[in-house]
Design a protein around this motif. Structure first.
Motif, PDB file in Angstrom:
ATOM      1  N   UNK A 192      -3.894 -17.938 -62.473  1.00 40.81           N
ATOM      2  CA  UNK A 192      -4.089 -17.940 -63.934  1.00 40.81           C
ATOM      3  C   UNK A 192      -5.362 -18.667 -64.353  1.00 40.81           C
ATOM      4  N   UNK A 193      -6.439 -18.383 -63.617  1.00 40.73           N
ATOM      5  CA  UNK A 193      -7.761 -18.887 -64.020  1.00 40.73           C
ATOM      6  C   UNK A 193      -8.730 -17.703 -64.088  1.00 40.73           C
ATOM      7  N   UNK A 194      -8.450 -16.765 -64.973  1.00 41.68           N
ATOM      8  CA  UNK A 194      -9.293 -15.550 -64.992  1.00 41.68           C
ATOM      9  C   UNK A 194     -10.731 -15.884 -65.361  1.00 41.68           C
ATOM     10  N   UNK A 195     -10.931 -16.946 -66.156  1.00 42.48           N
ATOM     11  CA  UNK A 195     -12.281 -17.287 -66.597  1.00 42.48           C
ATOM     12  C   UNK A 195     -13.118 -17.989 -65.543  1.00 42.48           C
ATOM     13  N   UNK A 196     -12.513 -18.357 -64.443  1.00 39.86           N
ATOM     14  CA  UNK A 196     -13.286 -19.054 -63.402  1.00 39.86           C
ATOM     15  C   UNK A 196     -14.108 -18.088 -62.546  1.00 39.86           C
ATOM     16  N   UNK A 197     -13.620 -16.843 -62.453  1.00 39.93           N
ATOM     17  CA  UNK A 197     -14.331 -15.822 -61.692  1.00 39.93           C
ATOM     18  C   UNK A 197     -14.628 -16.283 -60.261  1.00 39.93           C
ATOM     19  N   UNK A 198     -13.580 -16.644 -59.557  1.00 44.64           N
ATOM     20  CA  UNK A 198     -13.699 -16.955 -58.129  1.00 44.64           C
ATOM     21  C   UNK A 198     -12.887 -15.906 -57.361  1.00 44.64           C
ATOM     22  N   UNK A 199     -13.569 -15.103 -56.585  1.00 44.73           N
ATOM     23  CA  UNK A 199     -12.897 -14.066 -55.794  1.00 44.73           C
ATOM     24  C   UNK A 199     -13.405 -14.085 -54.367  1.00 44.73           C
ATOM     25  N   UNK A 200     -12.916 -13.124 -53.562  1.00 42.78           N
ATOM     26  CA  UNK A 200     -13.356 -13.084 -52.163  1.00 42.78           C
ATOM     27  C   UNK A 200     -13.154 -11.693 -51.572  1.00 42.78           C
ATOM     28  N   UNK A 201     -13.972 -11.447 -50.537  1.00 42.55           N
ATOM     29  CA  UNK A 201     -13.825 -10.236 -49.731  1.00 42.55           C
ATOM     30  C   UNK A 201     -13.613 -10.692 -48.297  1.00 42.55           C
ATOM     31  N   UNK A 202     -12.707 -10.014 -47.598  1.00 40.11           N
ATOM     32  CA  UNK A 202     -12.439 -10.353 -46.197  1.00 40.11           C
ATOM     33  C   UNK A 202     -12.430  -9.074 -45.365  1.00 40.11           C
ATOM     34  N   UNK A 203     -12.639  -9.240 -44.077  1.00 46.34           N
ATOM     35  CA  UNK A 203     -12.621  -8.075 -43.194  1.00 46.34           C
ATOM     36  C   UNK A 203     -13.363  -8.395 -41.908  1.00 46.34           C
ATOM     37  N   UNK A 204     -13.644  -7.365 -41.114  1.00 46.84           N
ATOM     38  CA  UNK A 204     -14.387  -7.591 -39.863  1.00 46.84           C
ATOM     39  C   UNK A 204     -15.798  -8.097 -40.186  1.00 46.84           C
ATOM     40  N   UNK A 205     -16.358  -8.884 -39.273  1.00 46.68           N
ATOM     41  CA  UNK A 205     -17.629  -9.571 -39.554  1.00 46.68           C
ATOM     42  C   UNK A 205     -18.740  -8.592 -39.947  1.00 46.68           C
ATOM     43  N   UNK A 206     -18.792  -7.426 -39.322  1.00 49.30           N
ATOM     44  CA  UNK A 206     -19.912  -6.521 -39.643  1.00 49.30           C
ATOM     45  C   UNK A 206     -19.797  -5.993 -41.068  1.00 49.30           C
ATOM     46  N   UNK A 207     -18.572  -5.685 -41.521  1.00 50.40           N
ATOM     47  CA  UNK A 207     -18.420  -5.188 -42.889  1.00 50.40           C
ATOM     48  C   UNK A 207     -18.647  -6.310 -43.907  1.00 50.40           C
ATOM     49  N   UNK A 208     -18.159  -7.507 -43.602  1.00 50.54           N
ATOM     50  CA  UNK A 208     -18.376  -8.639 -44.520  1.00 50.54           C
ATOM     51  C   UNK A 208     -19.882  -8.923 -44.625  1.00 50.54           C
TER      52      UNK A 208
END
Ligand code: PMP
Ligand code: GLN
Length: 388
Positions: A236-252
């Motif tokens: 419930x901190x939509x205004x902070x805009x902290x996200x992430x992407x995960x996956x195999x190292x080459x795609x990241x």
């Protein structure tokens, strides 16, 4: 202005969320449109951010994210899904899920590449696919159940498909993709050698005991999947805009090659606070899901007492309704009139469709609000004249 706009944006309308929230502010109407909670996340997480602000974490964070947040994301994926990640090479912190989606699409889609995407779609997908010059191949989730039509999926996914863009739990329908649906997506991804980008921002906001299965855990999927989530919904901190992407190292690394030119790096003091949230505050989202389930029921019951067809969601902040029984073929006109008629704002879902006929009569309502706000919204709708 119009003729100065670069062609890559010509077919991208302004985001409906800004339009409808501005309407709510202008008219003083209750905002059951844009999905943001009106109660903030845990105090301890705010305190962790204050501590970071006072503790000198105020200069650029490392581009891929601060080490403690990358480690906390990895630990979260291991704890919930048994996914083992190397925080240094398989986790990328972004400006909300929005930047992760943009960076993934810009980094992976060439002009002319086909992107299979579930319709109705979250609006930033359309903008990003257009900006990348990609070609959308929508697969429509239809009321009342909003399941994937597997024949439609098989027809859309071909050797021309570069990417399948998934969203589960799904905004705006509230559908949680089943293991069987995901298995067919996975089978087609392998058959046609496509990539998958999966937006899982509502991973924890599920109801009635429904399970979330990350598609990257299915056979053959790890090497081809970028998974995206965010602290906005989970804490419930939509205004902070902290996200992430995960996956195999080459795609990241590929996603990072675009991300570094979008924001370079993200809010330094908020990242350790979200690391604390992921490590210490799992109880928050369990309770939040229970609370939201009760609010879903409150809003769905209230809307059902009106002359609306209500499609009860399995997850997310949102419920969809069909407004045709009020004599409205066009939900946009209905939603634009709603603040004046009832003092309530909702979102016309046709903004989320290529197939305008499919979405024309659909309205999305948010229940991530205080119970008193939902009750007042229902009261206002119940006393208003909503007929066309
Ligand atoms: N994906 C979906 C499906 C969403 O509903 C949203 C908005 N909450 C986002 C992505 C954007 O997430 P963020 O605010 O973390 O950028
Ligand atoms: N994700 C939220 C929604 O769907 C709002 C995001 C936004 O305003 N861009 O309503």
């Amino acid at each position: 202005m119009g003729d100065r706009l670069a062609t890559r944006l010509h077919r991208v309308p302004p985001t409906i969320f800004t339009t409808m929230s501005a309407l709510a502010t202008r008219t003083g109407a209750l905002n059951l449109g844009q999905g943001f909670p009106d109660r903030d996340g845990p105090d301890a997480v705010v305190e962790a951010a204050v501590e970071a602000l006072r503790g000198g974490r105020n200069q650029y964070a490392p581009g891929p994210g601060v080490p403690e947040l990358r480690a906390a994301v990895a630990a979260h994926q291991a704890r919930h899904y048994g996914i083992e990640l190397d925080p240094a090479s398989q986790v990328l912190v972004t400006a909300g899920a929005t930047e992760a989606i943009a960076a993934a699409i810009l980094a992976l889609v060439n002009p002319g590449d086909e992107v299979v995407v579930l319709e109705p779609f979250y609006d930033s997908y359309v903008a990003c696919i257009e900006m990348a010059g990609g070609v959308r191949r929508p697969v429509t989730l239809r009321a009342p159940g909003f399941r994937i039509d597997l024949d439609d999926l098989r027809a859309a996914a071909t050797d021309r498909t570069k990417l399948i863009l998934l969203n589960s739990p799904h905004n705006p329908t509230g559908a949680v993709l089943t293991r069987a649906e995901l298995a067919e997506v996975a089978r087609l991804a392998v058959e046609h050698d496509t990539l998958v980008v999966t937006d899982e921002v509502y991973e924890h906001l599920r109801y009635d005991g429904r399970a979330h299965v990350p598609i990257c855990t299915l056979p053959g999927m790890w090497d081809r999947t970028v998974s995206i989530s965010s602290a906005g919904k989970t804490f419930s901190f939509t205004g902070w805009k902290v996200g992430w992407a995960t996956g195999p190292a080459d795609l990241v690394a590929t996603v990072y090659s675009a991300k570094q030119w979008l924001t370079f790096s993200n809010a330094a003091p908020l990242q350790p606070a979200i690391a604390h949230a992921l490590d210490q505050e799992a109880g928050f989202y369990d309770l939040l899901a229970k609370d939201l389930q009760a609010k879903r029921d409150l809003l769905c019951d209230g809307l059902s007492r009106l002359d609306l067809d209500v499609f009860v969601p399995e997850a997310t902040y949102f419920v969809s309704t069909d407004v045709r029984r009020y004599g409205h073929a066009d939900a946009k006109a209905f939603c634009l009139a709603l603040p004046e008629r009832a003092g309530v704002v909702a979102i016309p879902s046709q903004a989320f469709y290529d197939d305008q006929e499919e979405g024309r009569h659909m309205v999305r309502w948010a229940f991530c609000k205080e119970a008193a706000v939902i009750e007042e919204g229902i009261r206002r709708l119940g006393t208003a004249d909503l007929r066309a």
